[in-house]
Design a protein around this motif. Structure first.
Motif, PDB file in Angstrom:
ATOM      1  N   LYS A  50      71.733  77.034  93.637  1.00 53.40           N
ATOM      2  CA  LYS A  50      71.626  75.602  93.324  1.00 53.40           C
ATOM      3  C   LYS A  50      71.248  75.373  91.871  1.00 53.40           C
ATOM      4  O   LYS A  50      70.421  76.087  91.302  1.00 53.40           O
ATOM      5  CB  LYS A  50      70.590  74.928  94.208  1.00 53.40           C
ATOM      6  N   SER A  70      77.721  69.113 102.500  1.00 53.84           N
ATOM      7  CA  SER A  70      76.940  69.377 103.713  1.00 53.84           C
ATOM      8  C   SER A  70      75.778  70.323 103.427  1.00 53.84           C
ATOM      9  O   SER A  70      74.728  70.227 104.054  1.00 53.84           O
ATOM     10  CB  SER A  70      77.825  69.934 104.824  1.00 53.84           C
ATOM     11  N   GLU A  73      72.955  68.015 101.623  1.00 54.85           N
ATOM     12  CA  GLU A  73      72.622  66.695 102.176  1.00 54.85           C
ATOM     13  C   GLU A  73      71.128  66.369 102.150  1.00 54.85           C
ATOM     14  O   GLU A  73      70.758  65.198 102.111  1.00 54.85           O
ATOM     15  CB  GLU A  73      73.189  66.535 103.579  1.00 54.85           C
ATOM     16  N   ASP A  74      70.255  67.363 102.125  1.00 55.10           N
ATOM     17  CA  ASP A  74      68.817  67.100 102.064  1.00 55.10           C
ATOM     18  C   ASP A  74      68.245  67.181 100.652  1.00 55.10           C
ATOM     19  O   ASP A  74      67.047  67.013 100.459  1.00 55.10           O
ATOM     20  CB  ASP A  74      68.060  68.095 102.967  1.00 55.10           C
ATOM     21  N   ASP A  75      69.100  67.434  99.667  1.00 54.62           N
ATOM     22  CA  ASP A  75      68.658  67.568  98.279  1.00 54.62           C
ATOM     23  C   ASP A  75      68.808  66.245  97.537  1.00 54.62           C
ATOM     24  O   ASP A  75      69.678  65.436  97.856  1.00 54.62           O
ATOM     25  CB  ASP A  75      69.472  68.645  97.564  1.00 54.62           C
ATOM     26  N   PRO A  76      67.997  66.053  96.504  1.00 57.21           N
ATOM     27  CA  PRO A  76      68.123  64.834  95.698  1.00 57.21           C
ATOM     28  C   PRO A  76      69.449  64.795  94.934  1.00 57.21           C
ATOM     29  O   PRO A  76      70.119  65.820  94.785  1.00 57.21           O
ATOM     30  CB  PRO A  76      66.956  64.942  94.710  1.00 57.21           C
ATOM     31  N   SER A  77      69.788  63.643  94.430  1.00 55.73           N
ATOM     32  CA  SER A  77      70.988  63.468  93.615  1.00 55.73           C
ATOM     33  C   SER A  77      70.928  64.422  92.420  1.00 55.73           C
ATOM     34  O   SER A  77      69.867  64.663  91.862  1.00 55.73           O
ATOM     35  CB  SER A  77      71.056  62.023  93.115  1.00 55.73           C
ATOM     36  N   TYR A  79      71.796  67.640  92.505  1.00 55.90           N
ATOM     37  CA  TYR A  79      71.833  69.040  92.939  1.00 55.90           C
ATOM     38  C   TYR A  79      73.273  69.421  93.261  1.00 55.90           C
ATOM     39  O   TYR A  79      74.019  68.647  93.860  1.00 55.90           O
ATOM     40  CB  TYR A  79      70.978  69.257  94.186  1.00 55.90           C
ATOM     41  N   GLU A 102      63.785  77.909  97.153  1.00 54.59           N
ATOM     42  CA  GLU A 102      63.177  77.181  98.257  1.00 54.59           C
ATOM     43  C   GLU A 102      62.370  78.083  99.180  1.00 54.59           C
ATOM     44  O   GLU A 102      61.796  77.623 100.136  1.00 54.59           O
ATOM     45  CB  GLU A 102      64.265  76.458  99.051  1.00 54.59           C
TER      46      GLU A 102
END
Length: 103
Positions: A50, A70, A73-77, A79, A102
């Motif tokens: 990432k 997909s 989807e849980d990452d901020p704009s 990424y 992470e």
């Protein structure tokens, strides 16, 4: 070859000349940027490659595919997966920040 500027997780700036048609992930690995781990080898399944693009640099690359989206989807704009970004000539000077691990 476009020169890409990577900001490592420790804040160091590393520059890499990456051939057109190569992914950012592959170019980073071949340039010795150790923060890009790419454990899945570039198939968009692990998220260890990432990067973060600031708003000014987001417009320099194409939008994420559905598969990449997909994974993010849980990452901020901002990424992205560097394994899914193919370098083209317009990316010269692109600045990317390596996302913190992470785990």
């Amino acid at each position: 070859m476009p020169e890409i500027i990577f900001i490592t997780t420790s804040g160091d700036e590393m520059r890499a000349s990456i051939p057109v048609g190569t992914t950012l992930m592959r170019g980073a690995i071949e340039s010795g940027i150790d923060d890009i781990r790419a454990e899945c080898g570039g198939v968009a399944s692990c998220g260890t490659c990432k990067i973060i693009l600031d708003e000014a640099n987001q417009g320099k690359i194409s939008p994420a595919s559905a598969i990449e989206g997909s994974m993010l989807e849980d990452d901020p704009s901002g990424y992205r997966l560097s394994c899914q970004i193919v370098v083209d000539p317009t990316m010269d000077g692109l600045v990317v920040r390596v996302a913190p691990a992470e785990y």
